[in-house]
Design a protein around this motif. Structure first.
Motif, PDB file in Angstrom:
ATOM      1  N   ASP A 165      37.157  45.798  43.346  1.00 39.40           N
ATOM      2  CA  ASP A 165      37.486  45.388  41.971  1.00 39.40           C
ATOM      3  C   ASP A 165      38.631  46.231  41.407  1.00 39.40           C
ATOM      4  O   ASP A 165      39.535  45.705  40.744  1.00 39.40           O
TER       5      ASP A 165
ATOM      6  N   LYS B 225      42.409  45.132  39.995  1.00 36.05           N
ATOM      7  CA  LYS B 225      42.993  45.573  38.724  1.00 36.05           C
ATOM      8  C   LYS B 225      44.372  46.192  38.946  1.00 36.05           C
ATOM      9  O   LYS B 225      45.321  45.940  38.192  1.00 36.05           O
TER      10      LYS B 225
ATOM     11  N   PHE C 222      46.839  46.201  35.681  1.00 33.94           N
ATOM     12  CA  PHE C 222      46.003  46.694  34.581  1.00 33.94           C
ATOM     13  C   PHE C 222      46.024  48.220  34.599  1.00 33.94           C
ATOM     14  O   PHE C 222      46.239  48.850  35.637  1.00 33.94           O
TER      15      PHE C 222
ATOM     16  N   ASP D 286      38.636  54.697  38.229  1.00 30.84           N
ATOM     17  CA  ASP D 286      39.233  53.676  39.089  1.00 30.84           C
ATOM     18  C   ASP D 286      40.040  54.325  40.211  1.00 30.84           C
ATOM     19  O   ASP D 286      40.019  53.858  41.362  1.00 30.84           O
TER      20      ASP D 286
END
Length: 452
Positions: free
Chosen positions: A371, A375, A380, A386
């Motif tokens: 995921d 991103k 993003f 992350d």
């Protein structure tokens, strides 16, 4: 008794007339072997064939070496027995063709005892429940989808993927007593690759190879799985051996069945395959068994999916028969598409106590890393967490998903803890405190580790 009234030759199928009165005397049965001799050229060796259909006075024979050189003036002689394969300790370390002929340059084993290849499968109610693991030293299998004794499981892949490399790696590292290899439609380079891999790893002496090459008649490939499984079954039952059977490629086997069906003018089923494709595949896969008081037979096969289509008849039917699958694509084993339905019988029972928890945690974090990667690809803004997920994903792919990586299960579990410690804190793991306290590396341990 000889029969000279050949009615028809279509493809690799010969139809011969056998009067009903004579058939009762000779008792020709389905699966019996026959020799077809050319009258015009007596110097030519006879063609070996097998009875595949009995319709009144018409007997259909499948010619393994092809019908080239045969005519309707040939003579058929029935042997009164079904196909057999040589079985003795002398077959270990040897390679044979689809008809059982030695192809490795060694002596033929014509004087050795033989066994029939078309025996029944074991009654499922009499089988021992699978409870032993076969270690392969492939982390994506041993850690995340264990291979269990008596399991039947395919590798789903597509043409061009390194599935033969993966199969050879498993065969050279598996802790089985005997490895029986069956290859269908292989080019010579593939055959040489497997043989050299087994030889270089020092396991050729406990390996038997049955190889149908692409230059051989197509129908010879139909005998390879039966020969491999008959030998494996006998090693397991009579000598108590843990046998691992490697088959590649079962789609080539199904294509050979299709070709015979077309020659026999059978009504085709889905995409031209024979209507009993499921039964034909199941007869072979159901040979996997853990015998009470004896050894076991485990089957690991390759099933290529034309067009990467899992709904293709061969992988579709295979999925109903087998107990899971390994998905190989882009050179790696997919942790999400792969599944071993028998792994719960061994994880945490015959493996280390942290196995189940570490397996689930690693997959959970890798899914989150995927995921985070999406991103990043969509530009993003990424959080500090992350970035740690992205680092974890890179380490996971490098240390576990690469099929060239080999390590014992315990070392792989330890490496899982190390990777988690490099990317996350103890509180972020959401695992049992007792396991975290016992296995989570200390900062000193982590710094002292050298990347593999």
């Amino acid at each position: 008794m000889r029969y000279s009234r050949i009615l028809e030759i279509v493809g690799d199928i010969v139809k011969v007339h056998v009067p009903a009165t004579e058939n009762k005397q000779t008792a020709i049965c389905f699966g019996d072997l026959a020799l077809i001799e050319s009258i015009a050229d007596s110097a030519r060796p006879p063609h070996l064939s097998q009875v595949i259909l009995l319709e009144g006075e018409e007997v259909s024979l499948q010619v393994f070496s092809g019908t080239k050189g045969l005519s309707t003036h040939s003579v058929v002689r029935f042997l009164g027995r079904s196909m057999e394969v040589t079985f003795s300790p002398n077959i270990l370390g040897r390679a044979f063709s689809g008809t059982g002929r030695a192809i490795d340059g060694g002596p033929q084993l014509n004087d050795e005892p033989s066994i029939e290849i078309d025996g029944p499968t074991v009654n499922p109610a009499r089988r021992v429940l699978a409870s032993h693991m076969i270690r392969t030293d492939v982390p994506m299998i041993d850690v995340f989808n264990c291979l269990v004794e008596s399991q039947k499981i395919p590798i789903f892949s597509v043409a061009g993927e390194p599935y033969n490399q993966l199969l050879a790696q498993i065969g050279t590292h598996a802790d089985a007593d005997i490895v029986v290899f069956g290859g269908m439609g292989l080019i010579f380079d593939d055959y040489y690759f497997f043989r050299k891999a087994f030889e270089d790893a020092g396991v050729l002496a406990r390996t038997v190879m049955f190889v149908h090459q692409g230059s051989d008649p197509v129908v010879e490939g139909l005998l390879v799985p039966d020969m491999a499984l008959a030998v494996a079954e006998r090693f397991a039952v009579e000598e108590g051996k843990r046998v691992l059977v490697l088959l590649t490629d079962m789609t080539a086997y199904a294509d050979a069945l299709k070709e015979v069906g077309i020659s026999m003018e059978h009504v085709p089923s889905n995409r031209g395959y024979i209507g009993d494709l499921y039964s034909q595949l199941a007869r072979r896969y159901e040979k996997a068994c853990d015998y009470r008081g004896a050894g076991s037979v485990t089957i690991l096969s390759v099933t290529t999916m034309p067009g990467d289509d899992v709904t293709h008849p061969v992988p579709d039917n295979t999925g109903y028969i087998t107990e899971g699958q390994f998905y190989l694509h882009d050179g790696v084993i997919d942790p999400f598409g792969s599944l071993s339905r028998l792994k719960q019988h061994v994880i945490g029972k015959v493996t280390r106590e942290d196995h189940s928890q570490i397996m689930n945690t690693m997959v959970r974090f890798y899914a989150a890393a995927q995921d985070a990667q999406q991103k990043q690809a969509m530009s993003f803004e990424l959080s500090e967490y992350d970035h740690r997920l992205l680092k974890f994903g890179e380490l996971f792919q490098r240390d576990f998903m690469d099929i060239n990586v080999t390590m014992p299960l315990e070392d792989a579990l330890d490496r899982c803890w190390q990777v988690l410690a490099e990317c996350f804190s103890r509180d972020e793991l959401l695992m049992k405190d007792s396991l975290v306290e016992k296995y989570f590396p200390t900062p000193a341990d982590t710094l002292s580790q050298v990347d593999p």
